[in-house]
Scaffold this motif. Sequence first.
Motif, PDB file in Angstrom:
ATOM      1  N   VAL A 274       0.837  -1.206   0.000  1.00  0.00           N
ATOM      2  CA  VAL A 274       0.000   0.000   0.000  1.00  0.00           C
ATOM      3  C   VAL A 274       0.869   1.252   0.000  1.00  0.00           C
ATOM      4  CG1 VAL A 274      -1.691   1.333   1.314  1.00  0.00           C
ATOM      5  CG2 VAL A 274      -1.924  -1.152   1.113  1.00  0.00           C
ATOM      6  N   LEU A 275       1.898   1.270   0.832  1.00  0.00           N
ATOM      7  CA  LEU A 275       2.771   2.441   0.933  1.00  0.00           C
ATOM      8  C   LEU A 275       3.497   2.715  -0.379  1.00  0.00           C
ATOM      9  CD1 LEU A 275       3.881   4.625   2.840  1.00  0.00           C
ATOM     10  CD2 LEU A 275       5.697   3.022   3.481  1.00  0.00           C
ATOM     11  N   MET A 278       1.060   3.989  -3.098  1.00  0.00           N
ATOM     12  CA  MET A 278       0.669   5.400  -2.973  1.00  0.00           C
ATOM     13  C   MET A 278       1.747   6.316  -3.530  1.00  0.00           C
ATOM     14  SD  MET A 278      -1.069   5.476   0.804  1.00  0.00           S
ATOM     15  CE  MET A 278      -1.105   7.275   0.767  1.00  0.00           C
ATOM     16  N   TYR A 279       2.979   6.066  -3.149  1.00  0.00           N
ATOM     17  CA  TYR A 279       4.053   6.951  -3.612  1.00  0.00           C
ATOM     18  C   TYR A 279       4.492   6.624  -5.017  1.00  0.00           C
ATOM     19  CZ  TYR A 279       4.671   9.311   0.816  1.00  0.00           C
ATOM     20  OH  TYR A 279       4.479  10.100   1.920  1.00  0.00           O
ATOM     21  N   MET A 281       2.177   6.478  -7.395  1.00  0.00           N
ATOM     22  CA  MET A 281       1.168   7.089  -8.258  1.00  0.00           C
ATOM     23  C   MET A 281       1.714   8.376  -8.883  1.00  0.00           C
ATOM     24  SD  MET A 281      -2.411   6.496  -6.208  1.00  0.00           S
ATOM     25  CE  MET A 281      -1.908   7.515  -4.841  1.00  0.00           C
ATOM     26  N   LEU A 285       2.101  14.199  -3.955  1.00  0.00           N
ATOM     27  CA  LEU A 285       1.886  13.781  -2.572  1.00  0.00           C
ATOM     28  C   LEU A 285       2.792  14.594  -1.662  1.00  0.00           C
ATOM     29  CD1 LEU A 285       1.791   9.891  -2.981  1.00  0.00           C
ATOM     30  CD2 LEU A 285      -0.145  11.405  -2.553  1.00  0.00           C
TER      31      LEU A 285
END
Length: 320
Positions: A274-275, A278-279, A281, A285
């Motif tokens: 998950v981490l 997210m980064y 994408m 951020l």
Amino acid sequence: MIAVLVHENGSTTEADRIEPAWLDPSSPVKFWVDIPAPSDSDFALLNNTFHFHPLSIEDARSALQYPKVEQYPQYLYLVLHGIDSKEGERTFSTRDIDFFLGRNFLVTVHDGSSRSIKRLRDACSQYDHLLSEGPVALAHRIIDSMVDNYRPVTEALEERIETLEERALAGRTQLVAQVMKVKRELAQMRRVLIPQRDAIGRLGRREFPMISDKMAFRFRDVFDHVVRLAEEVILFQDRMTGVLEVNLASVSNRLNQIMKVLTVMSTIFLPLTVLTGMYGMNVNLPHLPGGPDAQFWWISGIMFAISSVMLVVFRLNKWI
């Protein structure tokens, strides 16, 4: 080839034919007729010379008869099984031997592979007293030798079972096929030993007039041996059932251990995925302190911290 051994006037000799006078009730001659691998002419001898009952001759013709004992007017008919195992092989087979037991004669019919009969034929040619004791004593010696031949086979089976028990506890391989093969062999032996035990037991209970008290005691000794063999086979079957259950439980437990390790690994990588997702994408951020070059080390540190905390929690809960 038919073998005829005759005891007359204190000596045992081999004859080339059967004299009709030997079958006279007053004849002092004692003789043994061994018929290995019988042909149609040999069965005709049983009918025309000995006048055996057609049903007993028909049973003797059969390739497979389970052990039994039957009383006919002038003789006793027995079917018993000997065991045959080849050296170096783990398989065995049983073969029936037919006994026609009369007042002064013994007729044996078999497929020609009986070790017990071959051993007694050679012994009778050397020692006159074996046939002088009478056909009942001779039949007892053959049956006793047949039962003794079971012992090496049961000992080999016990060694195989002990090996399977050790492998079952390890739980590293599936033993179902090997266990089922041994169980089939034990079932085959049990199907023979149980009726054989009952047949020999009848010989030791003085059910038949031609069995004297002295010979009944001898047959009881053989009966005890067969009883022990039958009980051992039943015990072996129970042990093999236990081997199968232990092996399945051990394999299942080993699979559970593997699944637990894989589950722990999947659980640890879930938040990390998950981490990194997210980064990864292509959107803006919030950046962690430091320049662009420091972001990698921040993310790596966070991932290491998450993994460490999860491992500590798993360890405290004794999940690993």
